[in-house]
Design a protein around this motif. Structure first.
Motif, mmCIF file in Angstrom:
data_model
loop_
_atom_site.group_PDB
_atom_site.id
_atom_site.type_symbol
_atom_site.label_atom_id
_atom_site.label_comp_id
_atom_site.label_asym_id
_atom_site.label_seq_id
_atom_site.Cartn_x
_atom_site.Cartn_y
_atom_site.Cartn_z
ATOM 1 N N GLU A 204 42.010 57.444 36.449
ATOM 2 C CA GLU A 204 42.931 58.485 35.988
ATOM 3 C C GLU A 204 43.550 58.115 34.639
ATOM 4 N N ILE A 205 43.818 56.826 34.433
ATOM 5 C CA ILE A 205 44.358 56.391 33.132
ATOM 6 C C ILE A 205 43.345 56.665 32.023
ATOM 7 N N VAL A 206 42.090 56.297 32.258
ATOM 8 C CA VAL A 206 41.047 56.527 31.261
ATOM 9 C C VAL A 206 40.816 58.028 31.070
ATOM 10 N N SER A 207 40.881 58.788 32.177
ATOM 11 C CA SER A 207 40.682 60.239 32.095
ATOM 12 C C SER A 207 41.752 60.878 31.217
ATOM 13 N N LYS A 208 42.999 60.468 31.397
ATOM 14 C CA LYS A 208 44.081 61.004 30.571
ATOM 15 C C LYS A 208 43.909 60.590 29.114
ATOM 16 N N LEU A 209 43.481 59.351 28.902
ATOM 17 C CA LEU A 209 43.255 58.868 27.544
ATOM 18 C C LEU A 209 42.204 59.712 26.832
ATOM 19 N N LEU A 210 41.125 60.047 27.521
ATOM 20 C CA LEU A 210 40.054 60.826 26.903
ATOM 21 C C LEU A 210 40.460 62.269 26.668
ATOM 22 N N GLU A 222 30.047 56.644 24.801
ATOM 23 C CA GLU A 222 29.131 55.868 25.630
ATOM 24 C C GLU A 222 29.720 54.511 25.993
ATOM 25 N N ASN A 223 30.428 53.895 25.057
ATOM 26 C CA ASN A 223 31.034 52.599 25.349
ATOM 27 C C ASN A 223 32.069 52.703 26.466
ATOM 28 N N ILE A 224 32.860 53.764 26.429
ATOM 29 C CA ILE A 224 33.882 53.962 27.470
ATOM 30 C C ILE A 224 33.218 54.244 28.815
ATOM 31 N N ILE A 225 32.168 55.064 28.816
ATOM 32 C CA ILE A 225 31.467 55.378 30.067
ATOM 33 C C ILE A 225 30.878 54.119 30.682
ATOM 34 N N VAL A 226 30.261 53.283 29.851
ATOM 35 C CA VAL A 226 29.676 52.035 30.363
ATOM 36 C C VAL A 226 30.768 51.106 30.890
ATOM 37 N N ALA A 227 31.925 51.105 30.229
ATOM 38 C CA ALA A 227 33.010 50.215 30.650
ATOM 39 C C ALA A 227 33.544 50.584 32.028
ATOM 40 N N ILE A 228 33.645 51.869 32.329
ATOM 41 C CA ILE A 228 34.222 52.287 33.616
ATOM 42 C C ILE A 228 33.155 52.477 34.688
ATOM 43 N N ALA A 229 31.895 52.262 34.344
ATOM 44 C CA ALA A 229 30.799 52.487 35.296
ATOM 45 C C ALA A 229 30.971 51.724 36.611
ATOM 46 N N PRO A 230 31.406 50.450 36.607
ATOM 47 C CA PRO A 230 31.543 49.746 37.896
ATOM 48 C C PRO A 230 32.506 50.414 38.865
ATOM 49 N N LEU A 231 33.538 51.078 38.337
ATOM 50 C CA LEU A 231 34.490 51.745 39.214
ATOM 51 C C LEU A 231 33.903 53.001 39.847
ATOM 52 N N LEU A 232 32.880 53.577 39.232
ATOM 53 C CA LEU A 232 32.312 54.837 39.716
ATOM 54 C C LEU A 232 31.292 54.624 40.828
ATOM 55 N N GLU A 233 30.948 53.374 41.106
ATOM 56 C CA GLU A 233 29.953 53.128 42.136
ATOM 57 C C GLU A 233 30.446 53.542 43.516
ATOM 58 N N ASN A 234 31.755 53.459 43.752
ATOM 59 C CA ASN A 234 32.307 53.784 45.062
ATOM 60 C C ASN A 234 33.431 54.800 44.997
ATOM 61 N N ASN A 235 33.520 55.523 43.873
ATOM 62 C CA ASN A 235 34.618 56.481 43.712
ATOM 63 C C ASN A 235 34.142 57.711 42.956
ATOM 64 N N HIS A 236 34.655 58.878 43.357
ATOM 65 C CA HIS A 236 34.377 60.104 42.617
ATOM 66 C C HIS A 236 35.204 60.101 41.331
ATOM 67 N N PRO A 237 34.645 60.577 40.222
ATOM 68 C CA PRO A 237 35.433 60.672 38.991
ATOM 69 C C PRO A 237 36.493 61.767 39.098
ATOM 70 N N PRO A 239 38.936 65.000 37.934
ATOM 71 C CA PRO A 239 38.497 66.252 37.278
ATOM 72 C C PRO A 239 38.359 66.151 35.764
ATOM 73 N N ASP A 240 39.366 65.565 35.089
ATOM 74 C CA ASP A 240 39.278 65.474 33.622
ATOM 75 C C ASP A 240 38.112 64.588 33.185
ATOM 76 N N LEU A 241 37.848 63.551 33.957
ATOM 77 C CA LEU A 241 36.716 62.685 33.634
ATOM 78 C C LEU A 241 35.396 63.431 33.855
ATOM 79 N N CYS A 242 35.356 64.303 34.842
ATOM 80 C CA CYS A 242 34.159 65.138 35.051
ATOM 81 C C CYS A 242 33.905 66.020 33.837
#
Length: 772
Positions: A204-210, A222-237, A239-242
């Motif tokens: 949510e912090i990254v989503s608000k930042l974007l 792309e750099n930001i997406i790759v950075a947060i990728a590990p968190l997305l393995e077990n969590n839905h993104p 809405p703003d991140l979607c």
């Protein structure tokens, strides 16, 4: 009292995590500060303990106001200040008490907490936690070591998240921001806390930042997406991140991020999402991801491999939510292809407007009435006399769709129907266009056309899986597509493959979905039959659907009657062309006396005699009719009992050997007859009592008996495999006086329904059933 003797032994929980926050490395505090040493997360994880994130809880509080230089003296003094019980709440920005009195009269902001440490010393209260604040110290005492550690890690987490929210809200250098995002992700992944919010908070912090910084470059994306990728393995993104992911899929569909990062995210969404209605942007992200796959060089081959990966290598998909979620994505994507056209018809807000907030009524575009309904003959004649200028249509063009509509000045109220009108015509009537009206032409734009082709192809792929086909047929049975899609020739032509797969499936749960959901509504059977809006093959698919339905439990008067009333012409035409199924249909109509009109009967006979197959079947029908008349001729026994172990063939031979017009009582108890013998039983006109005890007579035979043997008075179904589906059909046998349903699959609801609909029923046996 030695403050360091017991804590300096290397307890890893007494080490505080120190991570950089947008400013570079922070020097590690002194190891002997206030009787504790800073903690390293790597050491922390060695003990393997896991904790739930605390939001509130009861704990003892003591606040000591002092200059920092005198802290050690106060702690080593003989007497310690008093303790107060408080119910503390760990809010987003502060630590507050439910009873703001005493020590906790004012909340303690996380920004004011300089340090959080674990304390332990001899001959003093145990399980203490120390919060260092300006001008003093807050001591928290828990009931045991586990609760103390739980408070410690929860406070650490809240404090760190609060700091990250502040420092990432005003970014200056994006390379530093990226570093902090990686640190935040590492902190979440290595935290001993187990809670959904542990991974959701950084997202949510990254989503608000974007969302607040839309001028990023593609590489920064792309750099930001790759950075947060590990968190997305077990969590839905969130809405703003979607929305951010959707934008990336649209702008850079060939990026490796789409394949390497988004694929596991979308797979998790499809496997675990329970309701796209609660988070429609998850569905939109999945939709854009699939379109991005379709933009690759291999196109649909990549999409096909993705669908295969979702199904799995076995014959049965282990994830029950995959198919409903895929169908929901397909339906939404297909709807979006016709969205502008639909909005111009009914003036309703689009999905995009709903997401962004609907327009005010004064801002909505005016309604453009469409020519979709059959006008009456009088209106047709009136339209024919109108001036050429008044009949002239305008073309509404958009970036997605081009549709011919009537100008508002020529719209007639009688040619439109409101959504709430009880007399609204059915789907086929709405889609049939009058010759007096201009033909409704639908032309999709290039992007919408690619989207439509992609998602219709996915529906085809889904229909190829045997285990998915029953659920897919059930989901598509209500025809969940807009009228504009059904009026679009390309769409119905492509979707025909799916309907054909349903018509070829021998399972009743699949091909029964070709029929409408309820009476008065149209189904795929009506749409793809001759005269239907989707029919383009002179009735071949229609014949296939009739064949599979007749081979199932739909060989009934009701189904034949509906064909005679609505599709007799196409049936006769296909029979004239030699279609075997339609020849059988016409023969059954004659055999069951479906057709009352003599001229129509003669026309059917002429049609049958015009082909070799039809002539042979009609001759066999005439022979059966002569045998039936002989069988029904008055005479013969009034009671008949078949020997045990007799079969359907034995019963057929027996009944064909003489006249049974007087037969009133027939016992087939303990024989091997099945539902197939019902075709012979319905030819006994005087039958009043039928005993089927301990036979294999099932629902299909019971439905046939209920249509023909309406005068039956006594029926014994004890220990037969009949279920509610067949027993409900008995409600039409008003003469029943005695009914034995002992040891069947009768339910209580069906039993109550039968009692209400059978007024003459006096004797009923429901022992060893649910209704007993």
């Amino acid at each position: 009292m030695d403050l360091t003797s017991s804590s300096g032994g290397g307890d890893p929980r007494q080490i505080e995590e120190t991570k950089p926050l947008l400013g570079g490395d922070v020097p590690a505090p002194e190891g002997t500060k206030m009787g504790a040493v800073p903690c390293r997360r790597a050491l922390l994880l060695c003990n393997g303990m896991r904790y739930k994130l605390l939001q509130e809880g009861d704990i003892q509080v003591c606040v000591i106001r002092h200059p920092r230089t005198f802290l050690s003296k106060i702690l080593t003094s003989k007497f310690l200040r008093r303790w107060e019980p408080h119910h503390l709440t760990l809010a987003d920005n502060s630590l507050a008490s439910a009873t703001p009195t005493g020590y906790m009269e004012n909340s303690v902001s996380y920004s004011a907490i300089e340090d959080v440490q674990l304390l332990s010393w001899e001959n003093a209260p145990k399980y203490c936690l120390q919060l260092t604040i300006p001008g003093g110290t807050v001591l928290l005492q828990a009931a045991n070591s586990y609760l103390r550690d739980q408070w410690f890690h929860s406070l650490q987490w809240k404090k760190k998240i609060y700091k990250y929210k502040k420092v990432l809200s005003n970014p200056s250098r994006w390379e530093v921001v990226l570093k902090e995002i990686r640190t935040l992700v590492d902190m979440a992944l290595t935290s001993p806390l187990q809670d959904d919010s542990i991974n959701q908070a950084p997202l949510e912090i990254v989503s608000k930042l974007l969302s607040e910084n839309t001028n990023l470059t593609t590489q920064e994306h792309e750099n930001i997406i790759v950075a947060i990728a590990p968190l997305l393995e077990n969590n839905h993104p969130p809405p703003d991140l979607c929305e951010f992911f959707c934008k990336h899929c649209r702008e850079r569909p060939r990026s490796m991020v789409v394949i390497e990062v988004f694929t596991p995210v979308v797979q998790r969404i499809l496997k675990h999402n329970m309701d796209f209605g609660k988070c429609p942007r998850l569905r939109l992200f999945t939709q854009e991801y699939i379109l991005a796959l379709n933009e690759l060089n291999a196109g649909m081959e990549v999409v096909k491999k993705f669908i295969q990966s979702m199904h799995g290598p076995t014959g049965h998909c282990p994830h029950p939510r995959v198919l409903p979620n895929l169908v929901a994505v397909c339906l939404a994507a297909i709807y979006s292809c016709y969205e502008e056209f639909i909005n111009s018809r009914d003036n309703s807000p689009s999905l995009k407007e709903i997401r962004n907030g609907c327009q005010q009524p004064c801002d909505r575009k005016p309604t453009l009435p469409l020519r979709l309904l059959h006008p009456s003959p009088d209106l047709v004649s009136q339209e024919a006399t109108l001036s050429e200028a008044r009949l002239k249509s305008v073309v509404v063009a958009s970036s997605e769709i081009h549709v011919e509509v009537e100008p508002a000045s020529t719209a007639k109220p009688t040619l439109t129907a409101s959504a709430g009108d009880d007399n609204e015509p059915n789907l086929i009537d709405c889609l049939m266009v009058s010759p007096a009206c201009s033909t409704m032409s639908i032309e999709l734009g290039p992007q919408a056309d690619r989207t439509l082709g992609c998602y219709v192809e996915i529906l085809k792929l889904l229909s190829d899986y045997d285990d998915w086909r029953p659920s897919l047929a059930s989901l598509l049975q209500p025809i969940p597509f807009p009228k504009e899609a059904l009026a679009h020739e390309k769409f119905t032509k492509e979707l025909k493959y799916v309907i054909q797969r349903f018509a070829e499936d021998p399972r009743q749960e699949v091909h029964s979905c070709l029929l409408s959901v309820r009476a008065g509504k149209d189904g795929w059977f009506q749409l793809y039959s001759p005269g239907g809006v989707a029919c383009d093959d002179d009735g071949e698919l229609f014949a296939s659907m009739v064949h599979i339905l007749m081979g199932s439990c739909y060989k009934t008067k009701k189904f034949l009657l509906s064909l005679a009333e609505n599709k007799l012409g196409p049936c006769m035409l296909l029979a004239l062309r030699g279609n075997q199924t339609m020849v059988e249909i016409l023969c059954l109509m004659l055999e069951y006396n479906i057709i009352d009109n003599n001229d129509t009967q003669l026309q059917i006979i002429s049609t049958l005699e015009s082909t070799g197959a039809g002539k042979r079947m009609y001759e066999q029908l005439c022979d059966r009719q002569r045998e039936l008349k002989e069988l029904q001729r008055k005479g013969g026994p009034t009671r008949l009992t078949l020997p045990s172990k007799s079969t359907d063939a034995d019963l057929a031979r027996l009944l064909s050997s003489g006249s049974f017009g007087n037969l009133e009582n027939l016992s087939l108890a303990f024989t091997n007859v099945t539902s197939a013998c019902a075709e012979h039983l319905i030819k006994l006109p005087s039958l009043k009592q039928l005993n089927l005890w301990s036979t294999q007579f099932g629902d299909a035979g019971l439905r046939l008996l209920s249509e023909h043997l309406t005068m039956l008075q006594v029926l014994n179904l004890c220990e037969t495999p009949v279920t509610d589906a067949g027993l409900l059909a008995l409600s039409s046998m008003k003469s029943l006086c005695s009914l034995n349903m002992n040891s069947t699959k009768l339910s209580a609801d069906t039993y109550e329904d039968l009692k209400a609909k059978l007024p003459n029923l006096k004797e009923v046996d429901v022992r060893y059933t649910e209704a007993w």
